[in-house]
Each structure stands twice: as C-alpha cells, then as structure tokens.
Design a protein around this motif. Structure first.
Motif, PDB file in Angstrom:
ATOM      1  N   GLN A  13       0.815  -1.213   0.000  1.00 17.79           N
ATOM      2  CA  GLN A  13       0.000   0.000   0.000  1.00 17.79           C
ATOM      3  C   GLN A  13       0.853   1.269   0.000  1.00 17.79           C
ATOM      4  O   GLN A  13       0.391   2.314  -0.474  1.00 17.79           O
ATOM      5  N   HIS A  35      -3.632   1.481  -4.740  1.00 20.65           N
ATOM      6  CA  HIS A  35      -4.761   2.164  -4.114  1.00 20.65           C
ATOM      7  C   HIS A  35      -5.853   1.124  -3.909  1.00 20.65           C
ATOM      8  O   HIS A  35      -6.457   0.632  -4.876  1.00 20.65           O
ATOM      9  N   THR A  36      -6.099   0.766  -2.656  1.00 19.23           N
ATOM     10  CA  THR A  36      -7.021  -0.324  -2.361  1.00 19.23           C
ATOM     11  C   THR A  36      -8.464   0.020  -2.687  1.00 19.23           C
ATOM     12  O   THR A  36      -9.307  -0.873  -2.736  1.00 19.23           O
ATOM     13  N   LEU A  40      -7.743  -3.438  -8.845  1.00 17.54           N
ATOM     14  CA  LEU A  40      -6.344  -3.818  -8.653  1.00 17.54           C
ATOM     15  C   LEU A  40      -5.623  -4.166  -9.952  1.00 17.54           C
ATOM     16  O   LEU A  40      -4.522  -3.675 -10.209  1.00 17.54           O
ATOM     17  N   SER A  67      -0.611  -7.039  -1.411  1.00 18.36           N
ATOM     18  CA  SER A  67      -1.180  -6.745  -0.103  1.00 18.36           C
ATOM     19  C   SER A  67      -2.701  -6.799  -0.164  1.00 18.36           C
ATOM     20  O   SER A  67      -3.321  -6.152  -1.011  1.00 18.36           O
ATOM     21  N   GLY A  68      -3.288  -7.584   0.731  1.00 18.73           N
ATOM     22  CA  GLY A  68      -4.741  -7.638   0.823  1.00 18.73           C
ATOM     23  C   GLY A  68      -5.440  -8.257  -0.366  1.00 18.73           C
ATOM     24  O   GLY A  68      -6.600  -7.936  -0.646  1.00 18.73           O
ATOM     25  N   THR A  70      -7.747 -10.254  -2.570  1.00 19.98           N
ATOM     26  CA  THR A  70      -9.025 -10.921  -2.300  1.00 19.98           C
ATOM     27  C   THR A  70      -9.347 -11.897  -3.425  1.00 19.98           C
ATOM     28  O   THR A  70      -8.753 -11.844  -4.515  1.00 19.98           O
ATOM     29  N   ASP A  73     -10.163 -10.249  -6.760  1.00 19.61           N
ATOM     30  CA  ASP A  73      -9.076  -9.715  -7.577  1.00 19.61           C
ATOM     31  C   ASP A  73      -8.052 -10.763  -7.985  1.00 19.61           C
ATOM     32  O   ASP A  73      -7.167 -10.472  -8.797  1.00 19.61           O
ATOM     33  N   HIS A  95      -1.360 -13.748  -2.349  1.00 17.62           N
ATOM     34  CA  HIS A  95      -1.421 -12.792  -1.242  1.00 17.62           C
ATOM     35  C   HIS A  95       0.004 -12.511  -0.777  1.00 17.62           C
ATOM     36  O   HIS A  95       0.880 -13.383  -0.832  1.00 17.62           O
ATOM     37  N   GLY A 136      -7.020  -5.611   6.930  1.00 18.58           N
ATOM     38  CA  GLY A 136      -7.193  -4.234   6.491  1.00 18.58           C
ATOM     39  C   GLY A 136      -7.321  -3.237   7.630  1.00 18.58           C
ATOM     40  O   GLY A 136      -7.518  -3.594   8.780  1.00 18.58           O
TER      41      GLY A 136
END
Length: 307
Positions: A13, A35-36, A40, A67-68, A70, A73, A95, A136
């Motif tokens: 991030q 940018h979450t 993505l 990062s993060g 899901t 994505d 991940h 998160g």
C-alpha cells in the motif's frame, strides 16, 4: 532461478517494488503503492507496462505478491489478458503473506510476520498453513504502520485536549497540520489518508527511540499485538517441533524499541525462536515463479497461461 524471464512484483500500500530477472541480470524499480479503493488488476498492468518501457525487458512470467489480495481480484487470467500483448505468457498471483514467507524463510517451516502499512502473519508447518490478520485498516492489521499511526494521532489529540500526557508526537503532527483543530477534516478529505496515517509510524519509532513515554507505550502495545498474531499462527500449525522459527519483516520492525519489545513478547511463548530473514517480499515474489503445486503454499497461488 531458471533462464525464464520474470517480472516480479511486491505490491504494497505504501509502494510497489518490481524486480526484473532474465537469468543473467536483475534490475529493481519502485512505484507508488496500490490504491485499495480502486480496481487492482489495471494498476498491476500499468506497473508491468511502465517497467517494460523503462527496462526494455520482455518477460515470460509476471509473478506478483499483493497486499490484501481478495478472491475477487485474484484473477490471473484477467491479468494475463491485460499484459499478453507485451509478450507475457503466464501470470501468477498470491497474497503478500505467501510471498513474504517465501522471501523470508523459503522452504523452511516457520512463521513470518510482515508489518508495513498493513500486517499479515503466515505460519507453515509440516502439514498445515495458517494466516492471521491481514484484514485491512478498518477491521484489523493490529500492530501495523496504520495501527501505530492511528494510535499516535489519538495520543496527539488527547494531549491537545488535555486528556492525555504531552508527547513529542505533537511536534510531528503540527509539522503536517499547523492547526490541529482542523487536522481531522484535512485527513478525512485526503485521498491518501491510509498512507498518510501509516507514515506516522516512523515518527513514533523516532520518538520511542528518543525516550518519549507515549511513543514507547504505543510501540510496546504494537509489539504485543504482533507477537500475539505470531503465537496464534504457530499454535495452529505446530505439531511436535521443539523449536519453531519466527521472522519479523517490514518497515514497522525498523523501530529498535518495537523490535526489542516484539522479541521479548515472543519469548513468552515456549519454543519460539526469532530468526533473521533470508530475504524480503520482492525476493519471495521472484521465488513465486518457481513454486509448484506440491509446495505447501502451492495451492495459495493463482495461475494463468503456461511456459
């Protein structure tokens, strides 16, 4: 590493690290963090395009730790469709807990706590894996850079109101927001507010190492949270290992105060040994290109295309 040409991405991030490896040379680049709040895969595709323009490389594989990441994505086929015109023949997504582990411990059993803007812990045992946190900035990431920065802002405003003790962190906040009574409005309106809050972790580290009581208390609480996550992950995978290795990586651990407190808190769990990492996230992203489905983390990798 084979002679296959790999473009590895460690997408965080705060920043995105890229490594190009064609078997004979390596080149590292850096980009602005993901940018979450936006899609993505187009962000990753732009990084690939810009890397190719800057390096002239024609990679066979794009391997990314994110990062993060899901399930929504984690679409390696969709990413391949976005970069196939650049000559990419395969994509691999995972991940960042997976790539952090591969970078820090490789094929060994153990647990890796990766703490930057966010935080995630991954443990790998003889038969099982366990991920802890990485939920998160709204729902989790206890002990992360964002968590520390948020605690710092809380302490600053408590001092401003007279509800809490004075702290050196107030000077850092004033340097960014000269009128503290308006700081909350400016921060809420800032598109990069998560990154801004997380950046305050560096101020906490400096103040803690300088002896500021408030910053030290925040650092110790963060260390307790991180150690708790590590012990939890280990407990879920450990079988009969008398000693279980734990690695701590990421910018949060650059704080001497926090690192020492983490080591002390980890020692409260019997048979845990803090070890130095053999590499970092970008090393793990590069290693991702070689991981097979037989590896304990192989099922955590999303693949598309073929080499």
């Amino acid at each position: 590493m084979s002679a296959r040409r790999v473009l590895a991405i460690d997408a965080g991030q705060s920043d995105i690290k890229v490594r190009v490896d064609d078997g004979s040379r390596r080149e590292d680049l850096a980009f602005r963090g993901i940018h979450t709040g936006g899609p993505l895969l187009p962000q990753l595709a732009r990084v690939v395009h810009e890397t190719l323009q800057r390096t002239g490389t024609e990679p066979d594989i794009v391997a990314a730790g994110i990062s993060g990441l899901t399930d929504r994505d984690a679409d390696a086929d969709a990413l391949l469709s976005l970069v196939h015109a650049d000559g990419v023949r395969a994509t691999m997504l995972a991940h960042d807990s997976t790539t952090s582990f591969l970078g820090a411990l490789g094929d060994r059993h153990g647990a890796v706590v990766a703490a930057g803007t966010g935080v995630v812990t991954l443990a790998v045992g003889a038969t099982d894996t366990a991920r802890v946190d990485g939920w998160g900035w709204i729902m989790g990431d206890a002990g992360s850079g964002y968590w520390i920065g948020r605690e710092a802002l809380d302490a600053v405003m408590r001092a401003y109101d007279g509800r809490g003790p004075a702290t050196l962190l107030t000077d850092d906040a004033l340097a960014r927001w000269p009128d503290l009574s308006q700081a909350y409005m400016a921060l809420q309106a800032d598109h990069d507010r998560v990154r801004v809050v997380a950046s305050l972790a560096r101020n906490v580290a400096r103040a803690a190492d300088a002896g500021d009581a408030v910053a030290r208390e925040i650092s110790h609480r963060a260390a307790q949270q991180l150690a708790w996550s590590a012990r939890t992950a280990v407990r879920r995978v450990r079988t009969d290992e008398p000693v279980f290795d734990v690695c701590a990586i990421g910018g949060v651990f650059a704080s001497r105060t926090l690192h020492d407190a983490f080591a002390a808190a980890l020692g409260e769990g019997a048979g845990l040994r803090l070890v130095a990492p053999q590499g970092v996230g970008i090393d793990g992203a590069l290693a991702l290109a070689e991981i097979t489905t037989a590896h304990p983390l192989g099922t955590a990798v999303h693949r598309a295309g073929a080499i």
